[in-house]
Design a protein around this motif. Structure first.
Motif, PDB file in Angstrom:
ATOM      1  N   ALA A  38       0.126   3.875 -24.984  1.00  0.00           N
ATOM      2  CA  ALA A  38      -0.140   4.784 -23.872  1.00  0.00           C
ATOM      3  C   ALA A  38       1.172   5.309 -23.323  1.00  0.00           C
ATOM      4  CB  ALA A  38      -0.910   4.069 -22.773  1.00  0.00           C
ATOM      5  N   VAL A  39       1.061   6.303 -22.459  1.00  0.00           N
ATOM      6  CA  VAL A  39       2.205   6.741 -21.666  1.00  0.00           C
ATOM      7  C   VAL A  39       2.212   5.869 -20.419  1.00  0.00           C
ATOM      8  CG1 VAL A  39       3.277   8.641 -20.416  1.00  0.00           C
ATOM      9  CG2 VAL A  39       1.997   9.105 -22.523  1.00  0.00           C
ATOM     10  N   ASN A  40       3.168   4.971 -20.325  1.00  0.00           N
ATOM     11  CA  ASN A  40       3.255   4.122 -19.143  1.00  0.00           C
ATOM     12  C   ASN A  40       3.722   4.959 -17.954  1.00  0.00           C
ATOM     13  OD1 ASN A  40       2.529   1.427 -20.179  1.00  0.00           O
ATOM     14  ND2 ASN A  40       4.308   1.737 -21.505  1.00  0.00           N
ATOM     15  N   MET A  41       3.217   4.612 -16.791  1.00  0.00           N
ATOM     16  CA  MET A  41       3.343   5.463 -15.609  1.00  0.00           C
ATOM     17  C   MET A  41       3.876   4.632 -14.444  1.00  0.00           C
ATOM     18  SD  MET A  41       0.180   7.704 -14.172  1.00  0.00           S
ATOM     19  CE  MET A  41       0.048   8.284 -12.496  1.00  0.00           C
ATOM     20  N   VAL A  42       4.947   5.129 -13.800  1.00  0.00           N
ATOM     21  CA  VAL A  42       5.625   4.381 -12.752  1.00  0.00           C
ATOM     22  C   VAL A  42       5.632   5.186 -11.457  1.00  0.00           C
ATOM     23  CG1 VAL A  42       7.820   3.370 -12.017  1.00  0.00           C
ATOM     24  CG2 VAL A  42       7.100   3.184 -14.416  1.00  0.00           C
ATOM     25  N   SER A  43       5.036   4.632 -10.395  1.00  0.00           N
ATOM     26  CA  SER A  43       5.185   5.215  -9.067  1.00  0.00           C
ATOM     27  C   SER A  43       6.578   4.861  -8.569  1.00  0.00           C
ATOM     28  CB  SER A  43       4.127   4.661  -8.112  1.00  0.00           C
ATOM     29  OG  SER A  43       4.369   5.122  -6.801  1.00  0.00           O
ATOM     30  N   CYS A  44       7.385   5.876  -8.324  1.00  0.00           N
ATOM     31  CA  CYS A  44       8.796   5.632  -8.036  1.00  0.00           C
ATOM     32  C   CYS A  44       9.048   5.345  -6.559  1.00  0.00           C
ATOM     33  CB  CYS A  44       9.623   6.820  -8.529  1.00  0.00           C
ATOM     34  SG  CYS A  44       9.581   6.998 -10.337  1.00  0.00           S
ATOM     35  N   PHE A  45       8.954   6.348  -5.714  1.00  0.00           N
ATOM     36  CA  PHE A  45       9.326   6.163  -4.311  1.00  0.00           C
ATOM     37  C   PHE A  45       8.124   6.080  -3.376  1.00  0.00           C
ATOM     38  CE2 PHE A  45      12.936   8.291  -6.405  1.00  0.00           C
ATOM     39  CZ  PHE A  45      13.842   7.246  -6.303  1.00  0.00           C
ATOM     40  N   GLY A  46       6.916   6.095  -3.898  1.00  0.00           N
ATOM     41  CA  GLY A  46       5.729   5.763  -3.146  1.00  0.00           C
ATOM     42  C   GLY A  46       5.413   4.300  -3.363  1.00  0.00           C
ATOM     43  N   ASP A  47       5.487   3.474  -2.305  1.00  0.00           N
ATOM     44  CA  ASP A  47       5.362   2.038  -2.493  1.00  0.00           C
ATOM     45  C   ASP A  47       5.032   1.376  -1.156  1.00  0.00           C
ATOM     46  OD1 ASP A  47       5.692  -0.689  -3.031  1.00  0.00           O
ATOM     47  OD2 ASP A  47       7.297  -0.334  -4.472  1.00  0.00           O
ATOM     48  N   ASN A  48       3.789   0.955  -0.984  1.00  0.00           N
ATOM     49  CA  ASN A  48       3.380   0.314   0.270  1.00  0.00           C
ATOM     50  C   ASN A  48       4.088  -1.018   0.511  1.00  0.00           C
ATOM     51  OD1 ASN A  48       1.602   2.402   0.790  1.00  0.00           O
ATOM     52  ND2 ASN A  48      -0.195   1.310   0.024  1.00  0.00           N
ATOM     53  N   ALA A  49       4.576  -1.635  -0.560  1.00  0.00           N
ATOM     54  CA  ALA A  49       5.286  -2.901  -0.385  1.00  0.00           C
ATOM     55  C   ALA A  49       6.576  -2.727   0.405  1.00  0.00           C
ATOM     56  CB  ALA A  49       5.586  -3.523  -1.751  1.00  0.00           C
ATOM     57  N   ALA A  50       7.044  -1.497   0.533  1.00  0.00           N
ATOM     58  CA  ALA A  50       8.264  -1.243   1.296  1.00  0.00           C
ATOM     59  C   ALA A  50       8.101  -1.610   2.765  1.00  0.00           C
ATOM     60  CB  ALA A  50       8.654   0.228   1.170  1.00  0.00           C
ATOM     61  N   GLU A  51       6.864  -1.647   3.241  1.00  0.00           N
ATOM     62  CA  GLU A  51       6.632  -1.996   4.643  1.00  0.00           C
ATOM     63  C   GLU A  51       7.137  -3.394   4.972  1.00  0.00           C
ATOM     64  OE1 GLU A  51       2.459  -1.510   5.189  1.00  0.00           O
ATOM     65  OE2 GLU A  51       2.458   0.544   4.440  1.00  0.00           O
ATOM     66  N   GLU A  52       7.232  -4.251   3.965  1.00  0.00           N
ATOM     67  CA  GLU A  52       7.708  -5.609   4.180  1.00  0.00           C
ATOM     68  C   GLU A  52       9.230  -5.674   4.249  1.00  0.00           C
ATOM     69  OE1 GLU A  52       6.033  -7.917   1.032  1.00  0.00           O
ATOM     70  OE2 GLU A  52       3.967  -7.277   1.458  1.00  0.00           O
ATOM     71  N   SER A  53       9.902  -4.581   3.891  1.00  0.00           N
ATOM     72  CA  SER A  53      11.376  -4.532   3.911  1.00  0.00           C
ATOM     73  C   SER A  53      11.794  -3.235   4.597  1.00  0.00           C
ATOM     74  CB  SER A  53      11.931  -4.600   2.492  1.00  0.00           C
ATOM     75  OG  SER A  53      11.482  -5.756   1.812  1.00  0.00           O
ATOM     76  N   PRO A  54      11.877  -3.226   5.910  1.00  0.00           N
ATOM     77  CA  PRO A  54      12.137  -1.982   6.649  1.00  0.00           C
ATOM     78  C   PRO A  54      13.396  -1.241   6.221  1.00  0.00           C
ATOM     79  CG  PRO A  54      11.427  -3.719   8.151  1.00  0.00           C
ATOM     80  CD  PRO A  54      11.630  -4.362   6.814  1.00  0.00           C
ATOM     81  N   GLU A  55      14.349  -1.963   5.657  1.00  0.00           N
ATOM     82  CA  GLU A  55      15.578  -1.290   5.226  1.00  0.00           C
ATOM     83  C   GLU A  55      15.333  -0.318   4.075  1.00  0.00           C
ATOM     84  OE1 GLU A  55      15.254  -4.959   2.634  1.00  0.00           O
ATOM     85  OE2 GLU A  55      14.901  -4.460   4.744  1.00  0.00           O
ATOM     86  N   LEU A  56      14.173  -0.433   3.427  1.00  0.00           N
ATOM     87  CA  LEU A  56      13.837   0.475   2.331  1.00  0.00           C
ATOM     88  C   LEU A  56      13.246   1.799   2.826  1.00  0.00           C
ATOM     89  CD1 LEU A  56      12.056  -1.964  -0.173  1.00  0.00           C
ATOM     90  CD2 LEU A  56      14.389  -1.084  -0.337  1.00  0.00           C
ATOM     91  N   LEU A  57      12.735   1.814   4.044  1.00  0.00           N
ATOM     92  CA  LEU A  57      11.930   2.943   4.516  1.00  0.00           C
ATOM     93  C   LEU A  57      12.793   4.145   4.910  1.00  0.00           C
ATOM     94  CD1 LEU A  57       9.472   0.934   6.786  1.00  0.00           C
ATOM     95  CD2 LEU A  57       8.943   1.947   4.556  1.00  0.00           C
ATOM     96  N   PRO A  58      12.406   5.351   4.483  1.00  0.00           N
ATOM     97  CA  PRO A  58      13.053   6.561   4.990  1.00  0.00           C
ATOM     98  C   PRO A  58      12.702   6.772   6.465  1.00  0.00           C
ATOM     99  CG  PRO A  58      11.730   7.011   3.008  1.00  0.00           C
ATOM    100  CD  PRO A  58      11.342   5.656   3.513  1.00  0.00           C
ATOM    101  N   VAL A  59      13.600   7.418   7.198  1.00  0.00           N
ATOM    102  CA  VAL A  59      13.325   7.765   8.589  1.00  0.00           C
ATOM    103  C   VAL A  59      13.653   9.238   8.812  1.00  0.00           C
ATOM    104  CG1 VAL A  59      13.725   5.439   9.468  1.00  0.00           C
ATOM    105  CG2 VAL A  59      15.633   7.044   9.327  1.00  0.00           C
ATOM    106  N   ASP A  60      12.941   9.858   9.760  1.00  0.00           N
ATOM    107  CA  ASP A  60      13.272  11.228  10.113  1.00  0.00           C
ATOM    108  C   ASP A  60      14.360  11.237  11.187  1.00  0.00           C
ATOM    109  OD1 ASP A  60      12.026  10.674  12.538  1.00  0.00           O
ATOM    110  OD2 ASP A  60      10.255  11.896  12.126  1.00  0.00           O
ATOM    111  N   ASP A  61      14.700  12.411  11.705  1.00  0.00           N
ATOM    112  CA  ASP A  61      15.812  12.487  12.644  1.00  0.00           C
ATOM    113  C   ASP A  61      15.477  11.897  14.013  1.00  0.00           C
ATOM    114  OD1 ASP A  61      14.043  14.427  13.414  1.00  0.00           O
ATOM    115  OD2 ASP A  61      15.473  16.091  13.329  1.00  0.00           O
ATOM    116  N   GLU A  62      14.219  11.504  14.218  1.00  0.00           N
ATOM    117  CA  GLU A  62      13.828  10.811  15.444  1.00  0.00           C
ATOM    118  C   GLU A  62      13.616   9.323  15.212  1.00  0.00           C
ATOM    119  OE1 GLU A  62      10.398  12.832  16.906  1.00  0.00           O
ATOM    120  OE2 GLU A  62      11.532  14.595  17.567  1.00  0.00           O
TER     121      GLU A  62
END
Length: 275
Positions: A38-62
């Motif tokens: 098959a064509v293996n498929m990887v979700s790159c920067f969409g990842d709910n597990a990031a909620e457990e590591s806040p340093e991974l999360l993007p932030v806006d200017d606010e």
């Protein structure tokens, strides 16, 4: 050609499908072993597990974090400049490509227009040669795809948000389509609906990508709980434009649709704009 996008390995071998895409990492953070056929498929920067590591999360200017708790976010995101996460992604991509030479990158890009303004992104933009923040964002994503390309010996697929209007993908996600075409063998455009009772909008989006891209693309339809007649109609429209039509996340419904299509064709019915 018709294909399936699935999390169930056994569905990849169903005879109705000409190609199969298998999720080895999805937006929940769930990971599975890559498969050979098959064509293996990887979700790159969409990842709910990031909620457990806040340093991974993007932030806006606010300072608002890009999580699924915010309006219009279906899942949480990881900042594309986070080096440790990015290195882990590239290792996962390399491992998957060792099992099957072709690979699809999914959920590539920044989460939305206003992201990311974390300290790391601000520092790197200031230290870059770019005067425009949008151009710098584009360069971050293009660099990641280029690094992935080096690790994929076969065809590299990349999912595009279904907006062909020039400039929109760059502004939304940091996706410079023209730059990425140098690395991508085929794009995949999900055009999801819960019903497909009308399809004129599907045709408009597909035609927009025909005009926009010089690289081949396929169209992916949502198959979960969609009426077979409506899904069949959407597949007929999509097949006029894409390299293939892919059905997402309900292989049984997709198989029933393709069997109906085959039966109708054997009965002498015709489809498409001249029917």
């Amino acid at each position: 050609m018709y294909g399936v996008v699935t999390r169930n390995e056994e569905e990849l071998s169903w005879s109705e499908f000409d190609r199969g895409f298998y999720e080895v990492k999805d937006v929940t953070g769930r990971a599975a072993e890559p498969v050979a056929d098959a064509v293996n498929m990887v979700s790159c920067f969409g990842d709910n597990a990031a909620e457990e590591s806040p340093e991974l999360l993007p932030v806006d200017d606010e300072g608002n974090e890009a999580t699924r708790d915010r309006p219009y976010f279906d899942w949480s995101y990881v900042c594309p400049t986070h080096d440790r996460y990015r290195e882990g992604l590239l290792e996962l991509i390399e491992d998957a490509a060792a099992e099957s030479e072709d690979l699809r990158l999914d959920d590539v890009g920044f989460p939305r227009d206003e992201y990311c303004h974390c300290d790391r992104c601000e520092r790197r933009f200031e230290a870059s040669d770019y005067d425009e923040w949008a151009e710098w964002r584009d360069s971050v994503i293009t660099s990641f795809v280029a690094d992935a390309r080096e690790r994929v010996p076969g065809d590299l697929y990349l999912t595009l948000y279904p907006d062909p209007y020039p400039g929109h993908l760059s502004r939304r996600a940091g996706i410079d389509v023209e730059a990425l075409e140098a690395y991508v063998d085929e794009f995949v455009v999900p055009v999801y609906d819960m019903a497909y009772t009308t399809t004129y909008w599907l045709e408009i989006i597909a035609q927009g990508f025909v005009d926009r891209l010089s690289t081949p693309f396929s169209l992916e339809l949502y198959a979960v709980d969609v009426d077979i007649d409506d899904l069949l109609k959407a597949a007929e429209v999509a097949s006029e434009y894409g390299e293939s039509v892919l059905f997402g996340y309900d292989a049984s419904n997709a198989r029933a649709t393709l069997r109906r299509l085959d039966a109708d064709e054997r009965d002498g019915k015709s489809f498409g704009p001249d029917s």
